[in-house]
Design a protein around this motif. Structure first.
Motif, PDB file in Angstrom:
ATOM      1  N   TRP A 161      20.807  27.834 107.245  1.00 13.71           N
ATOM      2  CA  TRP A 161      21.624  28.496 106.235  1.00 13.71           C
ATOM      3  C   TRP A 161      23.016  28.596 106.837  1.00 13.71           C
ATOM      4  CZ3 TRP A 161      19.403  33.578 103.837  1.00 13.71           C
ATOM      5  CH2 TRP A 161      18.159  33.347 103.242  1.00 13.71           C
ATOM      6  N   ILE A 162      24.009  28.259 106.053  1.00 13.53           N
ATOM      7  CA  ILE A 162      25.391  28.530 106.416  1.00 13.53           C
ATOM      8  C   ILE A 162      25.911  29.496 105.361  1.00 13.53           C
ATOM      9  CG2 ILE A 162      27.694  27.586 106.778  1.00 13.53           C
ATOM     10  CD1 ILE A 162      26.265  24.914 107.514  1.00 13.53           C
ATOM     11  N   ALA A 163      26.223  30.694 105.789  1.00  8.81           N
ATOM     12  CA  ALA A 163      26.666  31.744 104.864  1.00  8.81           C
ATOM     13  C   ALA A 163      28.083  32.172 105.217  1.00  8.81           C
ATOM     14  CB  ALA A 163      25.720  32.936 104.930  1.00  8.81           C
ATOM     15  N   ARG A 164      28.905  32.305 104.204  1.00  3.97           N
ATOM     16  CA  ARG A 164      30.276  32.792 104.359  1.00  3.97           C
ATOM     17  C   ARG A 164      30.414  33.996 103.438  1.00  3.97           C
ATOM     18  NH1 ARG A 164      33.514  29.130 101.984  1.00  3.97           N
ATOM     19  NH2 ARG A 164      35.300  29.901 103.106  1.00  3.97           N
ATOM     20  N   VAL A 165      30.795  35.143 103.993  1.00  7.34           N
ATOM     21  CA  VAL A 165      30.705  36.385 103.229  1.00  7.34           C
ATOM     22  C   VAL A 165      31.925  37.275 103.477  1.00  7.34           C
ATOM     23  CG1 VAL A 165      29.303  38.453 102.845  1.00  7.34           C
ATOM     24  CG2 VAL A 165      28.187  36.306 103.470  1.00  7.34           C
ATOM     25  N   ASP A 166      32.396  37.901 102.408  1.00  9.08           N
ATOM     26  CA  ASP A 166      33.351  39.009 102.481  1.00  9.08           C
ATOM     27  C   ASP A 166      32.609  40.252 102.010  1.00  9.08           C
ATOM     28  OD1 ASP A 166      35.604  37.566 103.361  1.00  9.08           O
ATOM     29  OD2 ASP A 166      36.140  37.007 101.308  1.00  9.08           O
ATOM     30  N   VAL A 167      32.415  41.196 102.897  1.00  6.24           N
ATOM     31  CA  VAL A 167      31.679  42.422 102.583  1.00  6.24           C
ATOM     32  C   VAL A 167      32.648  43.430 101.971  1.00  6.24           C
ATOM     33  CG1 VAL A 167      30.323  44.315 103.556  1.00  6.24           C
ATOM     34  CG2 VAL A 167      30.029  41.986 104.442  1.00  6.24           C
ATOM     35  N   ARG A 168      32.280  43.962 100.810  1.00  9.60           N
ATOM     36  CA  ARG A 168      33.103  44.976 100.141  1.00  9.60           C
ATOM     37  C   ARG A 168      32.654  46.398 100.469  1.00  9.60           C
ATOM     38  NH1 ARG A 168      31.637  41.715  95.923  1.00  9.60           N
ATOM     39  NH2 ARG A 168      30.533  43.435  94.941  1.00  9.60           N
ATOM     40  N   ASP A 177      38.199  31.098 113.049  1.00  4.94           N
ATOM     41  CA  ASP A 177      39.525  30.549 112.812  1.00  4.94           C
ATOM     42  C   ASP A 177      39.394  29.551 111.664  1.00  4.94           C
ATOM     43  OD1 ASP A 177      42.083  29.550 112.860  1.00  4.94           O
ATOM     44  OD2 ASP A 177      41.931  28.679 114.870  1.00  4.94           O
ATOM     45  N   ALA A 178      39.819  29.934 110.480  1.00  4.27           N
ATOM     46  CA  ALA A 178      39.727  29.067 109.307  1.00  4.27           C
ATOM     47  C   ALA A 178      40.828  28.020 109.392  1.00  4.27           C
ATOM     48  CB  ALA A 178      39.837  29.893 108.035  1.00  4.27           C
ATOM     49  N   VAL A 179      40.517  26.901 110.015  1.00  8.77           N
ATOM     50  CA  VAL A 179      41.533  25.875 110.244  1.00  8.77           C
ATOM     51  C   VAL A 179      41.786  24.998 109.019  1.00  8.77           C
ATOM     52  CG1 VAL A 179      41.211  25.846 112.737  1.00  8.77           C
ATOM     53  CG2 VAL A 179      39.841  24.325 111.315  1.00  8.77           C
ATOM     54  N   GLU A 180      40.855  24.964 108.079  1.00 11.22           N
ATOM     55  CA  GLU A 180      41.063  24.248 106.820  1.00 11.22           C
ATOM     56  C   GLU A 180      40.402  25.024 105.701  1.00 11.22           C
ATOM     57  OE1 GLU A 180      40.279  20.091 106.484  1.00 11.22           O
ATOM     58  OE2 GLU A 180      40.711  19.738 108.601  1.00 11.22           O
ATOM     59  N   GLY A 181      41.101  25.178 104.606  1.00  4.87           N
ATOM     60  CA  GLY A 181      40.548  25.859 103.440  1.00  4.87           C
ATOM     61  C   GLY A 181      40.505  27.366 103.619  1.00  4.87           C
ATOM     62  N   PRO A 182      40.121  28.039 102.541  1.00  6.91           N
ATOM     63  CA  PRO A 182      40.051  29.502 102.607  1.00  6.91           C
ATOM     64  C   PRO A 182      38.880  29.944 103.478  1.00  6.91           C
ATOM     65  CG  PRO A 182      39.214  28.711 100.514  1.00  6.91           C
ATOM     66  CD  PRO A 182      39.753  27.517 101.239  1.00  6.91           C
ATOM     67  N   GLY A 183      39.090  30.959 104.245  1.00  4.45           N
ATOM     68  CA  GLY A 183      38.035  31.482 105.099  1.00  4.45           C
ATOM     69  C   GLY A 183      37.419  32.735 104.500  1.00  4.45           C
ATOM     70  N   ARG A 184      36.369  33.182 105.115  1.00  2.00           N
ATOM     71  CA  ARG A 184      35.723  34.448 104.777  1.00  2.00           C
ATOM     72  C   ARG A 184      35.667  35.275 106.047  1.00  2.00           C
ATOM     73  NH1 ARG A 184      34.550  35.558  99.379  1.00  2.00           N
ATOM     74  NH2 ARG A 184      33.904  33.686  98.269  1.00  2.00           N
ATOM     75  N   ALA A 185      35.554  36.577 105.900  1.00  2.00           N
ATOM     76  CA  ALA A 185      35.568  37.486 107.045  1.00  2.00           C
ATOM     77  C   ALA A 185      34.317  37.353 107.911  1.00  2.00           C
ATOM     78  CB  ALA A 185      35.728  38.930 106.574  1.00  2.00           C
ATOM     79  N   ARG A 186      33.177  37.048 107.302  1.00  2.00           N
ATOM     80  CA  ARG A 186      31.899  37.005 108.028  1.00  2.00           C
ATOM     81  C   ARG A 186      31.264  35.636 107.807  1.00  2.00           C
ATOM     82  NH1 ARG A 186      28.570  40.408 110.392  1.00  2.00           N
ATOM     83  NH2 ARG A 186      26.333  40.252 110.146  1.00  2.00           N
ATOM     84  N   ASN A 187      30.893  34.976 108.896  1.00  2.00           N
ATOM     85  CA  ASN A 187      30.260  33.665 108.834  1.00  2.00           C
ATOM     86  C   ASN A 187      28.964  33.722 109.626  1.00  2.00           C
ATOM     87  OD1 ASN A 187      32.483  31.860 107.559  1.00  2.00           O
ATOM     88  ND2 ASN A 187      33.504  33.200 109.000  1.00  2.00           N
ATOM     89  N   VAL A 188      27.896  33.192 109.030  1.00  2.00           N
ATOM     90  CA  VAL A 188      26.574  33.292 109.629  1.00  2.00           C
ATOM     91  C   VAL A 188      25.904  31.920 109.587  1.00  2.00           C
ATOM     92  CG1 VAL A 188      24.329  34.449 109.492  1.00  2.00           C
ATOM     93  CG2 VAL A 188      26.396  35.680 108.803  1.00  2.00           C
TER      94      VAL A 188
END
Length: 96
Positions: free
Chosen positions: A6-13, A44-55
């Protein structure tokens, strides 16, 4: 047999309620042999929009990764996560 991920990219609110997601998801991860390779940490989001949490989560096979996501245990956690966070999850088959 190739492993599954699983590759998860998450912004926790809501960090407090996100803890409920984590505890609800835990039985599914244990049942399907999940191993956390990356959970949060420096990015380090070197390309494209990043998310705060990556799993990145490793499973014994792609089928196990798929079955974990679609399990009743994890689907209960999905409902919580979608209320308190924005993100994406991609299932990926590993290279042989």
């Amino acid at each position: 047999m190739a492993k599954g991920y699983w590759i998860a990219r998450v912004d926790v609110r809501d960090a407090e309620r996100y803890k409920d997601y984590v505890s609800t998801a835990k039985p599914a991860f244990e049942r399907f042999g999940a191993v956390f390779l990356a959970r949060g940490g420096k990015t380090d989001a070197v390309e494209g929009p990043g998310r705060a949490r990556n799993v990145i989560i490793e499973f014994p096979s792609f089928q196990a990764a798929y079955d974990c996501y679609h399990s009743p245990e994890y689907q209960a956690a999905v409902k919580i996560r979608q209320e308190v966070a924005d993100g994406e999850i991609v299932l990926v088959e590993g290279a042989l």
